[in-house]
Design a protein around this motif. Structure first.
Motif, PDB file in Angstrom:
ATOM      1  N   ASN A 271       0.814  -1.214   0.000  1.00 27.86           N
ATOM      2  CA  ASN A 271       0.000   0.000   0.000  1.00 27.86           C
ATOM      3  C   ASN A 271       0.844   1.259   0.000  1.00 27.86           C
ATOM      4  O   ASN A 271       0.305   2.368   0.086  1.00 27.86           O
ATOM      5  CB  ASN A 271      -0.916   0.021   1.232  1.00 27.86           C
ATOM      6  N   MET A 272       2.162   1.106  -0.056  1.00 25.95           N
ATOM      7  CA  MET A 272       3.038   2.267  -0.014  1.00 25.95           C
ATOM      8  C   MET A 272       2.712   3.239  -1.147  1.00 25.95           C
ATOM      9  O   MET A 272       2.518   2.844  -2.297  1.00 25.95           O
ATOM     10  CB  MET A 272       4.502   1.827  -0.122  1.00 25.95           C
ATOM     11  N   LYS A 273       2.664   4.517  -0.818  1.00 26.83           N
ATOM     12  CA  LYS A 273       2.336   5.524  -1.812  1.00 26.83           C
ATOM     13  C   LYS A 273       3.415   5.614  -2.892  1.00 26.83           C
ATOM     14  O   LYS A 273       4.588   5.360  -2.641  1.00 26.83           O
ATOM     15  CB  LYS A 273       2.178   6.904  -1.161  1.00 26.83           C
ATOM     16  N   ILE A 274       2.983   5.991  -4.061  1.00 29.55           N
ATOM     17  CA  ILE A 274       3.915   6.271  -5.144  1.00 29.55           C
ATOM     18  C   ILE A 274       4.306   7.740  -5.066  1.00 29.55           C
ATOM     19  O   ILE A 274       3.449   8.615  -4.953  1.00 29.55           O
ATOM     20  CB  ILE A 274       3.276   5.974  -6.506  1.00 29.55           C
ATOM     21  N   PHE A 275       5.614   7.992  -5.095  1.00 33.65           N
ATOM     22  CA  PHE A 275       6.081   9.375  -5.092  1.00 33.65           C
ATOM     23  C   PHE A 275       5.772   9.985  -6.455  1.00 33.65           C
ATOM     24  O   PHE A 275       6.279   9.544  -7.477  1.00 33.65           O
ATOM     25  CB  PHE A 275       7.580   9.413  -4.812  1.00 33.65           C
TER      26      PHE A 275
END
Length: 765
Positions: free
Chosen positions: A493-497
């Motif tokens: 679920n880590m955000k995309i920069f």
């Protein structure tokens, strides 16, 4: 353009806190790669930290800062050993408006200096406007408000940036209407170069800053002045993962080696027992944005996903290939769901000991009536719908003619779709020959991996660690070195920069997954009541449910209809199944999009209670009723229904069924009488037949539903959609196995229940 978070902004004027996401100059990286941001606002939604150091003209500067999405804090210290001693503490805020076309915010600064006693407090506001994806305009006023021992000069900053493709930015920056500078940014081969060129004013210093990224989260920069000496540098971290941080190509392994479900399953604080669909979609977005991920290995060892999940994976495979990527699927067993997900990969590699499962579609239904009769327990259910077969395991010894006919038709349609999809994978012979081959294979109880290879379904047999060498030889005719391997990227679920300047429209995502019960209804209603104040443009309801509690389904439908008062468009996306109460909920949307193979319909209701009086008599229990009215104990499990009570119950279900068909008629435009006679009574069908019947408006998956959301909400194609997930409650992912268990009924034994569900369909294929 490469996304490097570390400051090409190290020479920013000292009144600015050196925080991730800030820049005092128009187009230089402000800690998190914010371009065109003279207002110094955080605009990338990534938590992070930053440390910078600079020594020039005998002055040492040290800055440290961090930010949490919208808020940040920083500290700056300057000294020269000759009496200069200055420190600044800063708090910043920045908020997006109008789909991120405008950002506003400011900075509170506490300034202390050896030149005066006490603390100078200032507030510096700013605004950033991005009317187009290639233009950014900004203004800030430093020290607009101040309190303290000395009067701080107000300094006005303004600037503009134009993006020229993905590799060049050109900016013009003005400080206090006196200092004019040209700023250039160039991205080449994984590095970013920043040039400051003074044009007019007292600032005559040229600078060059070089920055690069390490591992997707850490970045570093080096600053060189016009005397060609490096005099400063920075290092920083951001929580969001930079998908374009890799400099060289790599083989990426994606493990899909467990259940992949609509909503992640998790028990208490333990590790998840499945991978949620949103995690998988997020990972594929990384792969699509990272140019170094040119060769992807999808590891389906132990994969379990229904047809809808597999089709979503297949769609992303096609996107990766469309951008020039290569995809290999690896399987430890060849299952129909694996082949659907891998329908468009370049190669399928199978473990040598694997076997091919191709036995057809079927499901067993356990009938409890014989056991219940022996126990002296009677399940008193009534229903509206001759095809509503969920009650039959408790009241009959076998399926009714109607129920069997409907389920056989459904299974045949599903099998036909599966046959056609898998046949497309066979590269030899005509489609007719491929189908004949598959039909012959379906007559074999066990098919080896070699048999699957001979049939043309897989390309080769290898172990997983042999795949990288095979890929290099197959696609590039390269003999792999002994150490060749792959990097594993797990769904996350880590955000995309994302440093894109595109506007972003918020769309809420509501999951109706698994059995619909009263607890789900309460959670969903709470979320929908809050929705009008969340600034969303539309609502996407993702459905993968056989139905459930009829009253809870009706409440959720009513809450969806209530959103119409707030002009929030609603699209329902039916994944693997949207039947009975789940289809009832889907009818609350403006448009229903279903997978071609989704199970749709089952318009009907049943309800009743357990009569345990026979069991009580067998074991010697006796009960006596004390009541004020004749039917006060009607819901009790200690006696059967009376004829009057049965008639009243049937009247309620007939009324609910009439409302159900009316809801369907309103949503589809089909005459209510036709809904009843042609599609009602508990009938189920696959999505493409539902489309032909008019029960759904279009066919497709998650992204197709988002396209409908975009159209209904008037969201331009140039605007990105930002999904805001409303619910991830564990009750949404509890499986509803073949038939509702006796334990569930006993748990609710003191109440009459009304169900709009088709439980036998859940594990039917």
């Amino acid at each position: 353009m490469r996304k490097f978070i570390i400051p090409l902004f190290a020479f920013t004027t000292s009144v600015f806190a050196y925080l991730p996401g800030e820049s005092g100059f128009v187009s230089l990286d402000g800690g998190h790669g914010v371009f065109g941001n003279p207002a110094g606002l955080s605009a990338l939604d990534s938590k992070g930290a930053l440390l910078t150091y600079q020594y020039d003209d005998g002055i040492t500067e040290l800055r440290v800062g961090g930010n949490l999405d919208r808020f940040g804090a920083g500290f700056e210290y300057r000294f020269d050993g000759k009496g200069m001693d200055e420190s600044r503490w800063n708090l910043t805020h920045g908020f997006p408006l109008f789909d991120r076309s405008v950002f506003w915010g400011g900075r509170v600064t506490a300034f202390r200096s050896a030149d005066f006693k006490g603390t100078e407090w200032t507030y510096s506001p700013g605004i950033l406007i991005r009317p187009f994806t290639m233009l950014s305009l900004g203004y800030s006023c430093e020290n607009l408000l101040y309190v303290g021992p000395s009067s701080m000069e107000r300094i006005h900053n303004a600037g503009a940036t134009i993006r020229m493709g993905d590799f060049l930015n050109v900016s013009y920056d003005v400080e206090n209407w006196k200092e004019h500078r040209l700023l250039l940014e160039l991205s080449l081969y994984g590095y970013r170069f920043g040039f400051k060129v003074p044009l007019y004013g007292d600032d005559d210093e040229y600078t060059l800053t070089l920055s690069t990224s390490f591992g997707g989260h850490v970045d570093a920069s080096l600053k060189i002045f016009d005397d060609f000496l490096p005099k400063g540098g920075s290092i920083g971290f951001h929580a969001a993962r930079n998908p374009r941080s890799s400099h060289v190509g790599q083989i990426v392994r994606v493990p899909l080696n467990m259940d992949v479900t609509e909503v992640e399953k998790k028990f208490l604080f333990f590790e998840p027992t499945s991978i949620g669909l949103m995690k998988v979609r997020n990972l594929f977005e990384y792969l699509l944005r990272d140019p170094s991920a040119g060769l992807v290995v999808l590891d389906f060892s132990g994969y379990k996903g229904n047809m809808a999940i597999s089709e979503e994976i297949n769609r992303y495979v096609k996107k990766i290939k469309a951008r020039g990527g290569l995809v290999i699927a690896y399987m430890d067993d060849v299952r129909p769901s694996d082949l659907m997900a891998a329908a468009n990969v370049d190669r399928i590699v199978v473990e040598p000991s694997a076997h091919f499962t191709w036995l057809g579609i079927g499901g067993g239904i356990v009938f409890y009536k014989g056991l219940l009769d022996k126990l002296g327990v009677k399940v008193e259910f009534l229903r509206h719908g001759a095809y509503k077969s969920a009650v039959e395991p408790y009241m009959e010894d076998s399926l009714s003619v109607n129920a069997r006919s409907n389920m056989e038709s459904l299974y045949k349609d599903l099998w036909e779709i599966l046959r056609m999809r898998v046949a497309e994978r066979i590269k030899t012979g005509s489609s007719t020959e491929s189908l004949k081959m598959l039909d012959s294979l379906a007559q074999k109880p066990v098919i080896t991996a070699i048999g699957a290879k001979k049939a043309g379904l897989v390309d080769t047999l290898l172990y997983i660690d042999q795949v990288p060498a095979y890929a290099l030889k197959t696609f590039f005719d390269m003999d792999a070195p002994p150490h060749v391997g792959f990097r594993t990227w797990s769904p996350s679920n880590m955000k995309i920069f994302d440093e894109s300047w595109k506007h972003r429209a918020k769309v809420a995502l509501l999951n109706i997954n698994g059995t619909i019960d009263s607890r789900m209804g309460e959670v969903v209603l709470d979320n929908l009541r809050r929705l009008p104040g969340m600034g969303v443009k539309a609502l996407l309801v993702r459905i993968s449910s056989p139905g459930g509690d009829a009253i809870a389904s009706d409440k959720i439908w009513g809450a969806l209809k209530n959103l119409k008062r707030f002009d929030i468009p609603i699209v329902a996306s039916v994944g693997n199944v949207g039947a009975s109460g789940a289809y009832y909920i889907a009818c609350g949307a403006d448009k229903i999009v279903a997978e071609p193979f989704a199970i749709v319909g089952s318009i009907g209701i049943y309800g009743g209670k357990i009569d345990a009086s026979g069991l009580m008599q067998k074991i010697g229990l006796k009960t006596e009723s004390v009541k004020t009215n004749d039917y006060a104990d009607a819901r009790s499990f200690t006696r059967p229904w009376t004829d009057t009570e049965k008639a009243a119950l049937q009247e309620y279900m007939d009324d609910f069924y009439d409302r159900f068909t009316g809801v369907v008629s309103q949503a589809t435009g089909i005459d209510q009488a036709v809904v009843d006679s042609a599609y009602g009574g508990g009938r189920v069908m696959v999505g493409w037949k539902a489309k032909e019947a008019g029960l759904v408006q279009s066919l497709g998956g998650f992204d197709d539903a988002l396209d409908e959301v975009r159209e209904l909400a008037g969201i331009p194609k140039s605007t990105d959609i930002e999904l805001m997930q409303l619910n991830t409650d564990e009750s949404f992912v509890e499986s509803f196995v073949n038939a509702k268990s006796m334990g569930d009924f006993i748990r609710d034994i003191e109440r009459t229940q009304f169900w709009a569900i088709e439980p036998a369909l859940v594990n039917g294929y």
